[in-house]
Design an enzyme around this catalytic site. Structure first.
Site, PDB file in Angstrom:
ATOM      1  N   CYS A  18       0.970  -1.208   0.022  1.00 33.07           N
ATOM      2  CA  CYS A  18      -0.187   0.106  -0.429  1.00 33.07           C
ATOM      3  C   CYS A  18       0.953   1.199  -0.030  1.00 33.07           C
ATOM      4  O   CYS A  18       1.725   1.443   0.067  1.00 33.07           O
ATOM      5  CB  CYS A  18      -1.273  -0.023   1.078  1.00 33.07           C
ATOM      6  N   GLY A  44      -0.801   0.710  -5.035  1.00 31.12           N
ATOM      7  CA  GLY A  44      -1.569  -0.104  -5.093  1.00 31.12           C
ATOM      8  C   GLY A  44      -2.274   0.412  -5.844  1.00 31.12           C
ATOM      9  O   GLY A  44      -3.222   1.343  -5.833  1.00 31.12           O
ATOM     10  N   GLY A 120       2.103  -1.598   5.453  1.00 35.03           N
ATOM     11  CA  GLY A 120       2.591  -2.794   5.786  1.00 35.03           C
ATOM     12  C   GLY A 120       1.623  -4.257   6.050  1.00 35.03           C
ATOM     13  O   GLY A 120       0.062  -4.369   6.371  1.00 35.03           O
ATOM     14  N   TYR A 259      11.940  -4.520  -6.280  1.00 33.58           N
ATOM     15  CA  TYR A 259      10.776  -4.209  -7.264  1.00 33.58           C
ATOM     16  C   TYR A 259       9.280  -3.394  -6.066  1.00 33.58           C
ATOM     17  O   TYR A 259       9.087  -2.144  -7.533  1.00 33.58           O
ATOM     18  CB  TYR A 259       9.987  -5.472  -6.553  1.00 33.58           C
TER      19      TYR A 259
HETATM   20  P1  AMP Z   1       5.922 -14.199 -11.647  1.00 35.18           P
HETATM   21  O1  AMP Z   1       5.314 -13.754 -12.627  1.00 35.18           O
HETATM   22  O2  AMP Z   1       4.820 -15.105 -10.631  1.00 35.18           O
HETATM   23  O3  AMP Z   1       7.143 -15.263 -11.585  1.00 35.18           O
HETATM   24  O4  AMP Z   1       6.669 -12.540 -10.050  1.00 35.18           O
HETATM   25  C1  AMP Z   1       7.535 -11.701 -10.966  1.00 35.18           C
HETATM   26  C2  AMP Z   1       7.179 -10.837 -12.063  1.00 35.18           C
HETATM   27  O5  AMP Z   1       6.215  -9.560 -11.178  1.00 35.18           O
HETATM   28  C3  AMP Z   1       7.578 -10.471 -11.937  1.00 35.18           C
HETATM   29  O6  AMP Z   1       8.527  -9.579 -13.473  1.00 35.18           O
HETATM   30  C4  AMP Z   1       8.345  -9.061 -10.941  1.00 35.18           C
HETATM   31  O7  AMP Z   1       8.876  -7.561 -11.643  1.00 35.18           O
HETATM   32  C5  AMP Z   1       7.065  -8.512 -10.581  1.00 35.18           C
HETATM   33  N1  AMP Z   1       6.891  -9.220  -9.376  1.00 35.18           N
HETATM   34  C6  AMP Z   1       7.406  -8.847  -8.272  1.00 35.18           C
HETATM   35  N2  AMP Z   1       6.982  -9.453  -7.133  1.00 35.18           N
HETATM   36  C7  AMP Z   1       5.696  -8.828  -7.032  1.00 35.18           C
HETATM   37  C8  AMP Z   1       4.626  -8.595  -5.860  1.00 35.18           C
HETATM   38  N3  AMP Z   1       4.791  -8.275  -5.121  1.00 35.18           N
HETATM   39  N4  AMP Z   1       3.603  -7.838  -6.633  1.00 35.18           N
HETATM   40  C9  AMP Z   1       3.453  -7.686  -8.030  1.00 35.18           C
HETATM   41  N5  AMP Z   1       4.652  -7.947  -8.521  1.00 35.18           N
HETATM   42  C10 AMP Z   1       5.267  -8.297  -8.667  1.00 35.18           C
END
Ligand code: AMP
Length: 488
Positions: A18, A44, A120, A259
């Site tokens: 958030c 968010g 958080g 990220y």
């Molecule tokens: P995934 O596709 O599930 O492996 O998520 C990794 C991808 O999502 C990467 O391209 C990251 O840039 C992005 N990413 C990493 N952490 C998050 C998060 N908490 N929420 C949304 N996207 C994320």
């Protein structure tokens, strides 16, 4: 073979955490808050809300959707009105998606109106909630943040600030908070400073925000970060800082740098963009490979790919294009359409990659959904080789501090070894940044095993706080979090 599920909302992406913002004593407080929230939109996109105080009344507007959908028109801003305001943009890391969970949350206490914006995730919220329900509390939402309001309300202390401290002393986990009363704007950061919070100033008015990018958008000066365990009280007479809890070393979440945070933000004195670029440089040092081009997964993979390219002296090409207009509502929640998700979001410039050996750089692999699809479309576009480089270590452990990765069975690296992951993703080689390399990129000679400089449990399993709810096995269903019971 382990099956990796989609996130709870059915989309093939994770939820973020958030963003919070607050202004004290500026006649444009509400408009400034809307702008600040707009700058924090990356934290968010599910819902947004503002609580304001106009000298007589508290007013609030909380809506599902983007900030710009509801808080860009003059009428809404004028109706909210006031010299003090707090705002919140949210992804539901806890609590279902519902209007009643949108923040800021507000309550009329003995001491008067009190509102909070929380970033958080608390790790003992369900345990506290169960106790309070058993002794008669009535909860209005399913969000962990409401627990804080109840604790303030139930405190036996007299002054509001004492009650607030009393409440904070009972919660565990990650919190950056901005609270509003009719006389005060209050900022607080958990004892480890897991989530960020900064102080700014605009024309004499104090501002609190999750990230400095929200100060930049309104032209406010950055004053400093709120320290871990610090409570800042802003009133007409100025600013007071309290440190009511036992001092601990700060452990900010390292994932903010990998990220979450916007690249133009300065978090803990470090420019996020530079840290990401350093991660790419370090990754290139650890995982050199002959190739024709380095290609980032946009957007968050771009700075690391640039660092990789500069260090390896392999040209950077922006060969993957991301469509920024793929909204939640566009994707139908059916399995078939879900599979299309990343294709809707990313496409490849074929002439750039056909016949080439590509080093593909992404910032992280969580479930693996994104990289599987990107490698596939690169191959379909004729890439000769695809070498995937990830600018963070394998995410093996679930998160309980506000990132939606609580289920270890969903984490690719928790369930596969490196070679199995490579096969699953269908890339030619796969290398992650080492933990040591990540710390080097962050400017630390090494990870201090006795006092780690960052919260890095995703990679190490080293959780910096108690995980009371998890340890006691209490879950949402057990305490009727979704209101299923009637009178039995
Ligand atoms: P995934 O596709 O599930 O492996 O998520 C990794 C991808 O999502 C990467 O391209 C990251 O840039 C992005 N990413 C990493 N952490 C998050 C998060 N908490 N929420 C949304 N996207 C994320």
């Amino acid at each position: 073979m382990i099956s990796l599920q989609n996130s709870r909302d059915g989309l093939d992406r994770l939820r973020e955490e958030c963003g919070i913002f607050g202004v004290f004593d500026n006649s444009d407080a509400v408009a400034l808050t809307a702008l600040g929230m707009h700058a924090l939109q990356h934290r968010g996109q599910e819902a947004a809300g503002i609580l304001s105080y106009d000298g007589t009344h508290f007013k609030t507007e909380r809506r599902i959707g983007l900030v710009g959908d509801h808080f860009s028109d003059e009428n809404t801003i004028n109706e909210l009105s006031g010299n003090m305001a707090i705002g919140h943009v949210r992804y539901s890391t806890t609590g279902e998606t519902a209007l009643r969970n949108i923040q800021p949350m507000f309550a009329e206490l003995n001491n008067g109106g009190f509102g909070i914006s929380h970033n958080g995730n608390l790790t003992n919220a369900l345990t506290l909630r169960r106790k309070m329900i058993e002794s008669g509390s009535i909860f209005q939402s399913t969000s962990d943040s409401e627990v804080i309001l109840h604790l303030v309300s139930r405190s036996s202390r007299r002054r509001l600030i004492e009650r607030f401290i009393d409440a904070l002393s009972q919660i565990e986990g990650a919190y950056s908070l901005i609270a509003l009363t009719n006389k005060k704007l209050i900022g607080a950061r958990d004892p480890l400073g897991i989530r960020p919070l900064v102080l700014g100033k605009l024309d004499g008015a104090f501002i609190l925000a999750s990230e400095t990018c929200a100060l930049d958008i309104i032209g406010a000066d950055y004053v400093r970060d709120i320290e871990n365990g610090e409570i800042i009280i802003i009133t007409k007479t100025g600013l007071e800082s309290l440190k009511p809890f036992q001092t601990q070393s700060a452990r900010p979440c390292i994932f903010e740098y990998i990220y979450f945070a916007r690249p133009d933000s300065i978090v803990g004195g470090k420019t996020v963009y530079e840290m990401r670029k350093n991660m790419g440089v370090q990754l290139a040092r650890e995982s050199a490979h002959d190739a024709d081009i380095v290609v980032p997964v946009p957007d968050s993979g771009i700075p690391a790919a640039l660092g990789f390219s500069q260090e390896s002296v392999i040209p950077l090409e922006l060969s993957i294009v991301r469509n920024h207009y793929v909204g939640r509502t566009f994707i139908e929640p059916t399995q078939k359409i879900r599979q299309l998700g990343v294709k809707l979001k990313h496409s490849v410039i074929q002439s750039q990659v056909a016949g080439k050996r590509v080093i593909l750089v992404d910032d992280s692999i969580v479930r693996g959904t994104t990289c599987v699809k990107i490698v596939k479309i690169l191959r379909e576009a004729g890439a000769r080789e695809v070498h995937l480089r990830v600018s963070s270590p394998p995410i093996i452990y679930p998160d309980f501090y506000g990132i939606d990765t609580p289920d270890q069975s969903n984490l690719l690296a928790a369930n596969y070894d490196l070679e199995d992951m490579r096969r699953f993703i269908n890339c030619d080689t796969l290398i992650f940044l080492s933990l040591k390399g990540l710390y080097l990129a962050m400017g630390c000679e090494e990870r201090n095993v006795h006092k780690p400089q960052f919260t890095d449990h995703c990679f190490t399993g080293d959780y910096p706080t108690s995980l009371t709810d998890r340890a006691s096995g209490v879950n949402a269903e057990q305490i009727s979090l979704h209101f299923p019971k009637t009178d039995e």
